[in-house]
Write a protein that holds these residues in place. Sequence first.
Motif, PDB file in Angstrom:
ATOM      1  N   ARG A  75       0.815  -1.216   0.000  1.00  0.00           N
ATOM      2  CA  ARG A  75       0.000   0.000   0.000  1.00  0.00           C
ATOM      3  C   ARG A  75       0.853   1.272   0.000  1.00  0.00           C
ATOM      4  N   TYR A  76       1.942   1.277   0.732  1.00  0.00           N
ATOM      5  CA  TYR A  76       2.754   2.488   0.884  1.00  0.00           C
ATOM      6  C   TYR A  76       3.581   2.784  -0.361  1.00  0.00           C
ATOM      7  N   TYR A  77       4.132   1.729  -0.974  1.00  0.00           N
ATOM      8  CA  TYR A  77       5.050   1.924  -2.094  1.00  0.00           C
ATOM      9  C   TYR A  77       4.409   1.672  -3.455  1.00  0.00           C
ATOM     10  N   ARG A  78       3.087   1.593  -3.512  1.00  0.00           N
ATOM     11  CA  ARG A  78       2.418   1.364  -4.796  1.00  0.00           C
ATOM     12  C   ARG A  78       2.792   2.475  -5.772  1.00  0.00           C
ATOM     13  N   HIS A  79       3.254   2.088  -6.949  1.00  0.00           N
ATOM     14  CA  HIS A  79       3.648   3.070  -7.961  1.00  0.00           C
ATOM     15  C   HIS A  79       2.458   3.440  -8.837  1.00  0.00           C
ATOM     16  N   ASP A  80       1.833   2.434  -9.449  1.00  0.00           N
ATOM     17  CA  ASP A  80       0.694   2.714 -10.324  1.00  0.00           C
ATOM     18  C   ASP A  80      -0.494   3.166  -9.483  1.00  0.00           C
ATOM     19  N   GLY A  81      -0.956   4.370  -9.739  1.00  0.00           N
ATOM     20  CA  GLY A  81      -2.093   4.893  -9.006  1.00  0.00           C
ATOM     21  C   GLY A  81      -1.738   5.668  -7.766  1.00  0.00           C
ATOM     22  N   GLY A  82      -0.471   5.646  -7.381  1.00  0.00           N
ATOM     23  CA  GLY A  82      -0.050   6.385  -6.198  1.00  0.00           C
ATOM     24  C   GLY A  82      -0.362   5.657  -4.909  1.00  0.00           C
ATOM     25  N   ARG A  83       0.103   6.218  -3.824  1.00  0.00           N
ATOM     26  CA  ARG A  83      -0.082   5.598  -2.506  1.00  0.00           C
ATOM     27  C   ARG A  83      -1.566   5.428  -2.176  1.00  0.00           C
ATOM     28  N   CYS A  84      -1.888   4.305  -1.565  1.00  0.00           N
ATOM     29  CA  CYS A  84      -3.283   4.015  -1.221  1.00  0.00           C
ATOM     30  C   CYS A  84      -3.791   4.919  -0.109  1.00  0.00           C
ATOM     31  N   ASP A  85      -5.068   5.238  -0.163  1.00  0.00           N
ATOM     32  CA  ASP A  85      -5.707   5.902   0.967  1.00  0.00           C
ATOM     33  C   ASP A  85      -5.722   4.950   2.165  1.00  0.00           C
ATOM     34  N   PRO A  86      -5.757   5.482   3.374  1.00  0.00           N
ATOM     35  CA  PRO A  86      -5.752   4.606   4.563  1.00  0.00           C
ATOM     36  C   PRO A  86      -6.981   3.702   4.605  1.00  0.00           C
ATOM     37  N   ILE A  87      -6.746   2.436   4.921  1.00  0.00           N
ATOM     38  CA  ILE A  87      -7.817   1.473   5.096  1.00  0.00           C
ATOM     39  C   ILE A  87      -8.054   1.302   6.597  1.00  0.00           C
ATOM     40  N   PRO A  88      -9.308   1.232   7.051  1.00  0.00           N
ATOM     41  CA  PRO A  88      -9.562   1.041   8.479  1.00  0.00           C
ATOM     42  C   PRO A  88      -8.978  -0.291   8.978  1.00  0.00           C
ATOM     43  N   VAL A  89      -8.239  -0.212  10.080  1.00  0.00           N
ATOM     44  CA  VAL A  89      -7.664  -1.389  10.727  1.00  0.00           C
ATOM     45  C   VAL A  89      -8.074  -1.360  12.193  1.00  0.00           C
ATOM     46  N   SER A 110       5.505   7.366  11.861  1.00  0.00           N
ATOM     47  CA  SER A 110       4.063   7.425  11.584  1.00  0.00           C
ATOM     48  C   SER A 110       3.690   6.891  10.205  1.00  0.00           C
ATOM     49  N   SER A 111       4.628   6.252   9.522  1.00  0.00           N
ATOM     50  CA  SER A 111       4.354   5.797   8.148  1.00  0.00           C
ATOM     51  C   SER A 111       3.213   4.792   8.075  1.00  0.00           C
ATOM     52  N   MET A 112       3.104   3.900   9.055  1.00  0.00           N
ATOM     53  CA  MET A 112       2.019   2.916   9.041  1.00  0.00           C
ATOM     54  C   MET A 112       0.660   3.603   8.969  1.00  0.00           C
ATOM     55  N   SER A 113       0.520   4.694   9.708  1.00  0.00           N
ATOM     56  CA  SER A 113      -0.775   5.370   9.760  1.00  0.00           C
ATOM     57  C   SER A 113      -1.087   6.131   8.479  1.00  0.00           C
ATOM     58  N   GLU A 114      -0.130   6.225   7.573  1.00  0.00           N
ATOM     59  CA  GLU A 114      -0.404   6.880   6.296  1.00  0.00           C
ATOM     60  C   GLU A 114      -1.208   5.988   5.360  1.00  0.00           C
ATOM     61  N   VAL A 115      -1.152   4.677   5.589  1.00  0.00           N
ATOM     62  CA  VAL A 115      -1.938   3.759   4.750  1.00  0.00           C
ATOM     63  C   VAL A 115      -2.910   2.906   5.563  1.00  0.00           C
ATOM     64  N   PHE A 116      -2.778   2.910   6.910  1.00  0.00           N
ATOM     65  CA  PHE A 116      -3.697   2.188   7.789  1.00  0.00           C
ATOM     66  C   PHE A 116      -4.348   3.188   8.750  1.00  0.00           C
ATOM     67  N   ASP A 117      -5.661   3.190   8.779  1.00  0.00           N
ATOM     68  CA  ASP A 117      -6.410   4.048   9.691  1.00  0.00           C
ATOM     69  C   ASP A 117      -6.734   3.220  10.934  1.00  0.00           C
ATOM     70  N   PHE A 118      -5.903   3.346  11.968  1.00  0.00           N
ATOM     71  CA  PHE A 118      -5.986   2.471  13.131  1.00  0.00           C
ATOM     72  C   PHE A 118      -7.127   2.870  14.068  1.00  0.00           C
ATOM     73  N   HIS A 119      -7.883   1.857  14.503  1.00  0.00           N
ATOM     74  CA  HIS A 119      -8.946   2.018  15.481  1.00  0.00           C
ATOM     75  C   HIS A 119      -8.702   1.020  16.612  1.00  0.00           C
ATOM     76  N   THR A 120      -8.710   1.481  17.846  1.00  0.00           N
ATOM     77  CA  THR A 120      -8.451   0.601  18.988  1.00  0.00           C
ATOM     78  C   THR A 120      -9.706  -0.159  19.373  1.00  0.00           C
ATOM     79  N   VAL A 121      -9.584  -1.472  19.452  1.00  0.00           N
ATOM     80  CA  VAL A 121     -10.706  -2.343  19.811  1.00  0.00           C
ATOM     81  C   VAL A 121     -10.792  -2.476  21.329  1.00  0.00           C
ATOM     82  N   LYS A 122     -11.988  -2.336  21.833  1.00  0.00           N
ATOM     83  CA  LYS A 122     -12.344  -2.637  23.211  1.00  0.00           C
ATOM     84  C   LYS A 122     -13.651  -3.419  23.181  1.00  0.00           C
ATOM     85  N   PRO A 123     -14.067  -4.010  24.289  1.00  0.00           N
ATOM     86  CA  PRO A 123     -15.379  -4.665  24.285  1.00  0.00           C
ATOM     87  C   PRO A 123     -16.477  -3.659  23.930  1.00  0.00           C
ATOM     88  N   SER A 124     -17.112  -3.857  22.794  1.00  0.00           N
ATOM     89  CA  SER A 124     -18.094  -2.875  22.337  1.00  0.00           C
ATOM     90  C   SER A 124     -18.876  -3.418  21.154  1.00  0.00           C
TER      91      SER A 124
END
Length: 250
Positions: A75-89, A110-124
């Motif tokens: 996702r970070y180094y994709r050449h064709d189409g440019g870098r991917c938008d962050p995917i929810p993780v 912070s590079s991981m967060s440029e392609v991964f949109d991190f959400h913290t899981v709790k009981p919910s």
Amino acid sequence: MKLTVVGCSGSFPSAESACSSYLVEADGFRLLLDMGNGALGELQRHCGLYDLDAIFLSHLHADHCIDMCAYFVARYYRHDGGRCDPIPVYGPEGTEQRLTTAYADTPTASSMSEVFDFHTVKPSTFEIGPFTVHTERVAHPVEAYGIRIEHGGKSLTYSGDTGISTALDELARDADLFLCEAAFTHGKEDIPDLHLNGREAGQTAARAGARRLLLTHIPPWTDPQVNLADARAVYDGPVELAAPRRSYEI
């Protein structure tokens, strides 16, 4: 819903299967549960690299999350189409730091967060795309979560890694499909709050009234037929072994 087993080997990949990874689809939305060793290669048999819509990581042991490092590269180094938008993780506390540490050489902290949109899981209970999901902490040495996914009046429960857990019983209550780990062998390994054996997985399904049981996360050194027989001895519903590249309609 449609469940596809991308990988189902426990602890490390077998000659036949990658480690834990399961693709759940509905209404054109693709949710991946875990991405263990070897899963990224196998995933491409079932969807394109950039066709996932969200990822859920049950916990941060390598056999459930380590291919996220390879997916970062895609996702970070994709050449064709440019870098991917962050995917929810969605993952436990510290998921971004864990993956950054595992990769060890990201361009910035912070590079991981440029392609991964991190959400913290709790009981919910919350929404992921068209799915209503409920998460509960289960019994494992690290912070780990089971998940129940509901859509169109149907339900899928995935145990993640766990020992015997009342929280898991509730997640699996009346589930149409219960995808449950069975890493240990009854009468052989007896380590509390780590993994279930086939008999315990069957007992959990019986207590919960799950309608169908699918055993997974069986390591290469464990005889899956023994675990299957042990589960069938205590659970009257349909039971089978998860198999890579197999799909199940829910």
